[in-house]
Design a protein around this motif. Structure first.
Motif, PDB file in Angstrom:
ATOM      1  N   VAL A 121       0.866  -1.184   0.000  1.00 49.47           N
ATOM      2  CA  VAL A 121       0.000   0.000   0.000  1.00 49.47           C
ATOM      3  C   VAL A 121       0.899   1.230   0.000  1.00 49.47           C
ATOM      4  O   VAL A 121       1.995   1.191   0.560  1.00 49.47           O
ATOM      5  CB  VAL A 121      -0.946   0.034   1.228  1.00 49.47           C
ATOM      6  CG1 VAL A 121      -2.091  -0.924   1.055  1.00 49.47           C
ATOM      7  CG2 VAL A 121      -0.204  -0.277   2.523  1.00 49.47           C
TER       8      VAL A 121
ATOM      9  N   ASN B 283      -7.725  -5.108   6.309  1.00 52.87           N
ATOM     10  CA  ASN B 283      -6.877  -5.999   5.516  1.00 52.87           C
ATOM     11  C   ASN B 283      -7.197  -5.775   4.049  1.00 52.87           C
ATOM     12  O   ASN B 283      -8.372  -5.619   3.681  1.00 52.87           O
ATOM     13  CB  ASN B 283      -7.178  -7.466   5.830  1.00 52.87           C
ATOM     14  CG  ASN B 283      -6.356  -7.957   6.995  1.00 52.87           C
ATOM     15  OD1 ASN B 283      -5.532  -7.218   7.540  1.00 52.87           O
ATOM     16  ND2 ASN B 283      -6.576  -9.203   7.378  1.00 52.87           N
ATOM     17  N   VAL B 284      -6.179  -5.792   3.223  1.00 53.43           N
ATOM     18  CA  VAL B 284      -6.427  -5.717   1.788  1.00 53.43           C
ATOM     19  C   VAL B 284      -5.747  -6.913   1.149  1.00 53.43           C
ATOM     20  O   VAL B 284      -4.598  -7.223   1.459  1.00 53.43           O
ATOM     21  CB  VAL B 284      -6.017  -4.337   1.202  1.00 53.43           C
ATOM     22  CG1 VAL B 284      -4.733  -3.834   1.793  1.00 53.43           C
ATOM     23  CG2 VAL B 284      -5.881  -4.375  -0.300  1.00 53.43           C
TER      24      VAL B 284
ATOM     25  N   SER C  10      -2.053  -4.592   5.027  1.00 52.84           N
ATOM     26  CA  SER C  10      -3.099  -3.878   5.767  1.00 52.84           C
ATOM     27  C   SER C  10      -2.777  -2.401   5.835  1.00 52.84           C
ATOM     28  O   SER C  10      -1.665  -1.961   5.512  1.00 52.84           O
ATOM     29  CB  SER C  10      -3.214  -4.451   7.177  1.00 52.84           C
ATOM     30  OG  SER C  10      -2.006  -4.211   7.858  1.00 52.84           O
TER      31      SER C  10
ATOM     32  N   LEU D 149      -9.532  -7.947  -5.966  1.00 50.83           N
ATOM     33  CA  LEU D 149      -9.181  -7.158  -4.779  1.00 50.83           C
ATOM     34  C   LEU D 149     -10.267  -7.339  -3.715  1.00 50.83           C
ATOM     35  O   LEU D 149     -11.445  -7.100  -3.986  1.00 50.83           O
ATOM     36  CB  LEU D 149      -9.097  -5.675  -5.158  1.00 50.83           C
ATOM     37  CG  LEU D 149      -9.043  -4.670  -4.006  1.00 50.83           C
ATOM     38  CD1 LEU D 149      -7.646  -4.639  -3.383  1.00 50.83           C
ATOM     39  CD2 LEU D 149      -9.423  -3.273  -4.483  1.00 50.83           C
ATOM     40  N   TYR D 150      -9.867  -7.782  -2.543  1.00 47.18           N
ATOM     41  CA  TYR D 150     -10.809  -7.961  -1.435  1.00 47.18           C
ATOM     42  C   TYR D 150     -10.366  -7.112  -0.245  1.00 47.18           C
ATOM     43  O   TYR D 150      -9.160  -6.895  -0.049  1.00 47.18           O
ATOM     44  CB  TYR D 150     -10.845  -9.427  -0.985  1.00 47.18           C
ATOM     45  CG  TYR D 150     -11.349 -10.381  -2.045  1.00 47.18           C
ATOM     46  CD1 TYR D 150     -12.706 -10.654  -2.174  1.00 47.18           C
ATOM     47  CD2 TYR D 150     -10.460 -11.016  -2.919  1.00 47.18           C
ATOM     48  CE1 TYR D 150     -13.165 -11.541  -3.151  1.00 47.18           C
ATOM     49  CE2 TYR D 150     -10.909 -11.898  -3.888  1.00 47.18           C
ATOM     50  CZ  TYR D 150     -12.265 -12.157  -3.999  1.00 47.18           C
ATOM     51  OH  TYR D 150     -12.720 -13.029  -4.959  1.00 47.18           O
ATOM     52  N   ILE D 151     -11.352  -6.686   0.544  1.00 43.48           N
ATOM     53  CA  ILE D 151     -11.041  -5.878   1.733  1.00 43.48           C
ATOM     54  C   ILE D 151     -11.776  -6.463   2.932  1.00 43.48           C
ATOM     55  O   ILE D 151     -12.890  -6.991   2.800  1.00 43.48           O
ATOM     56  CB  ILE D 151     -11.452  -4.402   1.490  1.00 43.48           C
ATOM     57  CG1 ILE D 151     -10.507  -3.772   0.472  1.00 43.48           C
ATOM     58  CG2 ILE D 151     -11.425  -3.593   2.794  1.00 43.48           C
ATOM     59  CD1 ILE D 151     -10.763  -2.339   0.144  1.00 43.48           C
TER      60      ILE D 151
ATOM     61  N   LYS E 165     -13.885  -5.744  -3.981  1.00 39.66           N
ATOM     62  CA  LYS E 165     -14.007  -4.295  -4.192  1.00 39.66           C
ATOM     63  C   LYS E 165     -13.420  -3.856  -5.525  1.00 39.66           C
ATOM     64  O   LYS E 165     -13.441  -2.676  -5.863  1.00 39.66           O
ATOM     65  CB  LYS E 165     -13.308  -3.537  -3.056  1.00 39.66           C
ATOM     66  CG  LYS E 165     -13.950  -3.715  -1.697  1.00 39.66           C
ATOM     67  CD  LYS E 165     -15.325  -3.062  -1.617  1.00 39.66           C
ATOM     68  CE  LYS E 165     -15.954  -3.269  -0.260  1.00 39.66           C
ATOM     69  NZ  LYS E 165     -17.318  -2.722  -0.179  1.00 39.66           N
TER      70      LYS E 165
ATOM     71  N   ILE F 162      -7.947   2.442  -3.674  1.00 38.25           N
ATOM     72  CA  ILE F 162      -9.000   2.168  -2.681  1.00 38.25           C
ATOM     73  C   ILE F 162      -9.590   3.507  -2.260  1.00 38.25           C
ATOM     74  O   ILE F 162      -8.899   4.373  -1.716  1.00 38.25           O
ATOM     75  CB  ILE F 162      -8.410   1.404  -1.474  1.00 38.25           C
ATOM     76  CG1 ILE F 162      -7.863   0.054  -1.957  1.00 38.25           C
ATOM     77  CG2 ILE F 162      -9.469   1.215  -0.384  1.00 38.25           C
ATOM     78  CD1 ILE F 162      -7.217  -0.790  -0.886  1.00 38.25           C
TER      79      ILE F 162
ATOM     80  N   VAL G 116      -2.984   0.414  -3.811  1.00 38.26           N
ATOM     81  CA  VAL G 116      -2.363  -0.856  -3.467  1.00 38.26           C
ATOM     82  C   VAL G 116      -1.859  -1.488  -4.760  1.00 38.26           C
ATOM     83  O   VAL G 116      -2.561  -1.505  -5.766  1.00 38.26           O
ATOM     84  CB  VAL G 116      -3.340  -1.783  -2.694  1.00 38.26           C
ATOM     85  CG1 VAL G 116      -4.640  -1.964  -3.434  1.00 38.26           C
ATOM     86  CG2 VAL G 116      -2.716  -3.149  -2.421  1.00 38.26           C
TER      87      VAL G 116
ATOM     88  N   LYS H   9     -14.322 -11.177   3.907  1.00 38.06           N
ATOM     89  CA  LYS H   9     -13.763 -10.432   2.789  1.00 38.06           C
ATOM     90  C   LYS H   9     -14.886  -9.977   1.866  1.00 38.06           C
ATOM     91  O   LYS H   9     -15.940 -10.628   1.797  1.00 38.06           O
ATOM     92  CB  LYS H   9     -12.675 -11.194   2.019  1.00 38.06           C
ATOM     93  CG  LYS H   9     -13.011 -12.596   1.564  1.00 38.06           C
ATOM     94  CD  LYS H   9     -11.868 -13.223   0.781  1.00 38.06           C
ATOM     95  CE  LYS H   9     -10.709 -13.656   1.609  1.00 38.06           C
ATOM     96  NZ  LYS H   9     -10.655 -15.117   1.841  1.00 38.06           N
TER      97      LYS H   9
ATOM     98  N   SER I  28      -1.849 -10.684   1.224  1.00 43.35           N
ATOM     99  CA  SER I  28      -2.490  -9.532   1.863  1.00 43.35           C
ATOM    100  C   SER I  28      -1.514  -8.595   2.544  1.00 43.35           C
ATOM    101  O   SER I  28      -0.362  -8.937   2.828  1.00 43.35           O
ATOM    102  CB  SER I  28      -3.522 -10.017   2.877  1.00 43.35           C
ATOM    103  OG  SER I  28      -2.867 -10.661   3.931  1.00 43.35           O
TER     104      SER I  28
END
Ligand code: BGC
Length: 736
Positions: free
Chosen positions: A628, A717-718, A731, A659-661, A676, A695, A641, A673, A729
């Motif tokens: 990030v 968390n990304v 964060s 991409l998940y957050i 996104k 993001i 990111v 999760k 991942s």
């Protein structure tokens, strides 16, 4: 610098002139609507809120009297003769609007929507919808009841095939793509048709996966899971919304003031038309919220349903029968009728059918995309919709000069089923079957030993031995098995999700031959294929791919196309795991192998057979170096990111980076999760690319305990990867 400035001013002027034109158009449409409305009798007004599909004496009389505003889909000559009656013989000469379902193509059949979503390619989906609109418009259709944007988390529900799967983010992207495809740049253009986002809302959450069943979900689930694709459709300018059949938390969707007016009109400022589903107003009686049909009409119009869709000789249109009485009795104010009529007339003006009521066949002859182009798009979408579920020992792709192939199974030489459910004007004869696709692909020396083995629903194993003999004399067995096309879609819920009939036994028998086996699945929903997944080396999920099915499947089998599709719906191991979806909450006792008192089953793993976002390729991809650009951000800040993706295999191919957050600690529980963002990335073998996602604050928002949208400070968390269960991942923190 100077040049850039000039460019910018030029761009600004162009944009402003477009805005001005559309603003002026809006004003002129509003004044036309006002002046027309002022001339209309109550009966004529109600007529605009009524659809009738039968072409009979009654319809003709009603059209003359201005008592029908919406009709169905007909042959062009019939369509235009009905229109002629409306514009030449009715008092106010208001043209009819012609509305019907075009779901995944009109004459050219594209893959079913669930398959389209597995492409994760909204640009291509938009193109296909554009072709469908062109074809449908050339037959005189103005308005389609598509796309279905219902989120579906339950594969027992047959209509899962009509949507984009289980995820609200992907569902929203696809919803917007369909709307743009159908409606084009301007609804006035002759090749465009009005779209309908359906079924509003939460129809896919039917209890036990049984179609038309009750829905009881929290407002949070409604807003976070089921509403977003509708909101995306509204933001994309969708011309209409269809109210659903379901009883939503005690208030049926077709009389639900909260969803139809408070959310749709007040919160989202939606100005388009709301049309009921087929008899969903009349069914308010069965649902126990209306005493009779008059009462049902009152409830629907008051809640915000503008048009009653139903209309044939089987069931009468509730609005045409009762709205007049309700106004006369002063139960429904005429202002409510006016409000709905305005919306319909506005749509008719926007569609340009006042100026061009008839089909412009010269225009369509001149401008219709060539069949070659349409097939090219259909083929590409079919290829991209295929998901490679398993490929042990790289048994795929096959060599084109393979000596012999046993082609087995009820769907191997089928055209009709490959159209999928609800194929509109599609024709089986246009479908390339799997056997044809393979024959066209392999070398002239390749022998194809085809044996059906059994029918889709057969209970007899009489054909198994012939099939086995064909396999014994071949180098490889390709089995094409699955559902018939009418086993998914509307009113096609299932309690068992295995292969129908004796097809699984057929697969077992062939597996016993010791020859390499490839299973090609065709179905409108995830199936429970635990045994196949464990025992068969190669499995392709191909859904129902439409006209180009056989070509697309052969391209993948023989390596002319490297599969890139990813599941948009979770595959359970068994029906007992349903509902199962990736974006669930964490429990207080997450499953643990060593601790009995945790959230799990005693007879099955908790994990799915194949998760959301999953799909293999002939090559392999490696994600690394996730970073990030800021470790801390303020609530309204964005961050970036980045990640490196390397094609580590031997084929060139496309990976879909997801991409998940996860919001780790919040006021209310949050999913483990949430998708996104995603990107389709093409990489030559050996190549590495760095990709970046931004993001933005809206990706971090959720509904807090007071149901207000908020971003809470804390850790997020990304995660990025090629599947919801295969991510790397990092964060970051949101600070006050
Ligand atoms: C379906 C809708 C469809 C309508 C009109 C209904 O039974 O639920 O999706 O648009 O019929 O054909």
């Amino acid at each position: 610098m100077k040049k850039q400035k000039i460019k910018f001013i030029f761009f600004l002027l162009i944009t402003l002139s477009f805005l001005n034109i559309s603003f002026a158009q809006d004003i002129s449409i509003e004044s036309k609507v006002d002046s027309l409305l002022a001339k209309m009798t109550l009966q004529e007004k109600i007529g605009q809120l009524v659809r009738r599909t039968d072409v009979d004496k009654i319809s003709i009389e009603l059209i003359k009297e201005g008592k029908i505003g919406v009709m169905g889909k007909y042959r062009p000559s019939i369509r235009d003769s009905l229109q002629k009656i409306a514009v030449e013989q009715s008092r106010l000469q208001i043209p009819l609007v012609f509305a019907a379902d075009v779901i995944h193509g009109d004459r050219t059949t594209f893959p079913v929507p669930l398959a389209q979503s597995c492409s994760w390619d909204p640009v291509l989906v938009e193109k296909a919808a554009g072709i469908a609109a062109f074809e449908a418009a050339s037959d005189g259709l103005n308005w389609t009841f598509s796309p279905m944007v219902d989120i579906a988390r339950d594969p027992r529900w047959g209509r899962i095939v009509e949507g984009a799967g289980e995820d609200p983010f992907l569902g929203s992207v696809m919803a917007a793509a369909y709307v743009k495809g159908y409606q084009g740049r301007n609804l006035k253009d002759k090749e465009t048709i009005a779209a309908t986002a359906k079924h509003y809302v939460a129809y896919g959450a039917a209890q036990a996966g049984r179609d038309y069943n009750t829905v009881d979900i929290s407002e949070r689930t409604l807003r976070e899971i089921y509403l977003p694709p509708f909101h995306a459709a509204v933001n994309a300018g969708v011309a209409s919304i269809m109210s659903a059949f379901d009883d939503l938390n005690g208030v049926p969707a077709s009389e639900n003031y909260f969803t139809l007016t408070k959310i749709l009109r007040d919160e989202w400022k939606y100005k388009g038309v709301v049309i009921s589903d087929y008899n969903s107003i009349g069914e308010l009686i069965n649902q126990g919220v209306a005493k009779n049909r008059e009462d049902a009409a009152r409830e629907a119009i008051s809640a915000g349903v503008d048009v009653d869709l139903v209309g044939d000789t089987v069931v009468d249109n509730v609005y045409s029968a009762y709205l007049g009485t309700l106004v006369k009795k002063k139960v429904v104010p005429v202002s409510l009728i006016d409000r709905s009529v305005r919306r319909v007339l506005r749509m008719k003006f926007r569609l340009g059918i006042f100026q061009h009521p008839y089909i412009d066949s010269i225009f369509f002859k001149k401008n219709m995309p060539s069949q070659k182009y349409k097939n090219k798009i259909a083929l590409q979408l079919a290829r991209e919709g295929i998901v490679l579920l398993k490929n042990k020992n790289k048994i795929l792709p096959l060599k084109k000069n393979i000596h012999s192939i046993a082609l087995i199974g009820p769907l191997a030489d089928d055209q009709e089923d490959l159209l999928g459910p609800w194929s509109g004007g599609g024709k089986a004869e246009n479908v390339v079957s799997v056997i044809t696709g393979i024959k066209n692909k392999v070398s002239s020396g390749t022998k194809i030993n085809y044996v059906k083995g059994c029918g889709i629903l057969d209970s007899s194993e009489a054909g198994f031995n012939d099939a086995l003999n064909a396999v014994k004399k071949s180098d490889v067995a390709i089995l094409v098995v699955g559902e018939s096309r009418d086993m998914s879609g509307e009113a096609a819920s299932r309690t068992k999700l295995g292969l129908p009939g004796v097809q699984e036994e057929l697969v077992k028998k062939i597996e016993g031959s010791g020859k390499p086996v490839i299973v090609i699945l065709m179905n409108g929903r995830p199936l429970t294929i635990d045994w196949i997944s464990k025992n068969i080396p190669a499995v392709l999920e191909t859904w129902f791919l439409g006209d180009q099915a056989g070509n697309a499947i052969a391209d993948v089998l023989f390596g002319d196309y490297n599969p890139s599709g990813k599941l948009t719906t979770t595959f359970p191991r068994s029906v007992g795991q349903i509902p199962i979806f990736y974006n669930h909450m964490n429990t207080g006792r997450p499953p643990s192998k060593t601790d009995k008192y945790t959230s799990k089953y005693i007879d099955s793993p908790v994990s799915p057979l194949y998760p959301f976002g999953y799909g293999l390729s002939y090559t392999t991809f490696k994600f690394s170096d996730i970073k990030v650009d800021k470790k801390k951000i303020k609530k309204n800040d964005s961050l970036r990111v980045s990640v490196d993706i390397k094609n580590t295999g031997t084929y060139d191919g496309t990976e879909i980076a997801q991409l998940y957050i996860r919001d780790l600690v919040a006021d209310v529980t949050r999913p483990v999760k949430e998708l996104k963002g995603f990107k389709r990335i093409y990489l030559n073998h050996g190549e590495t690319k760095k990709i970046t996602f931004t993001i933005t604050p809206d990706m971090l928002e959720f509904y807090n305990i007071d149901m207000e949208k908020t971003i809470e400070p804390g850790k997020f968390n990304v995660m990025i990867g090629g599947s919801s269960e295969d991510v790397i991942s990092t964060s970051f923190d949101v600070v006050n």
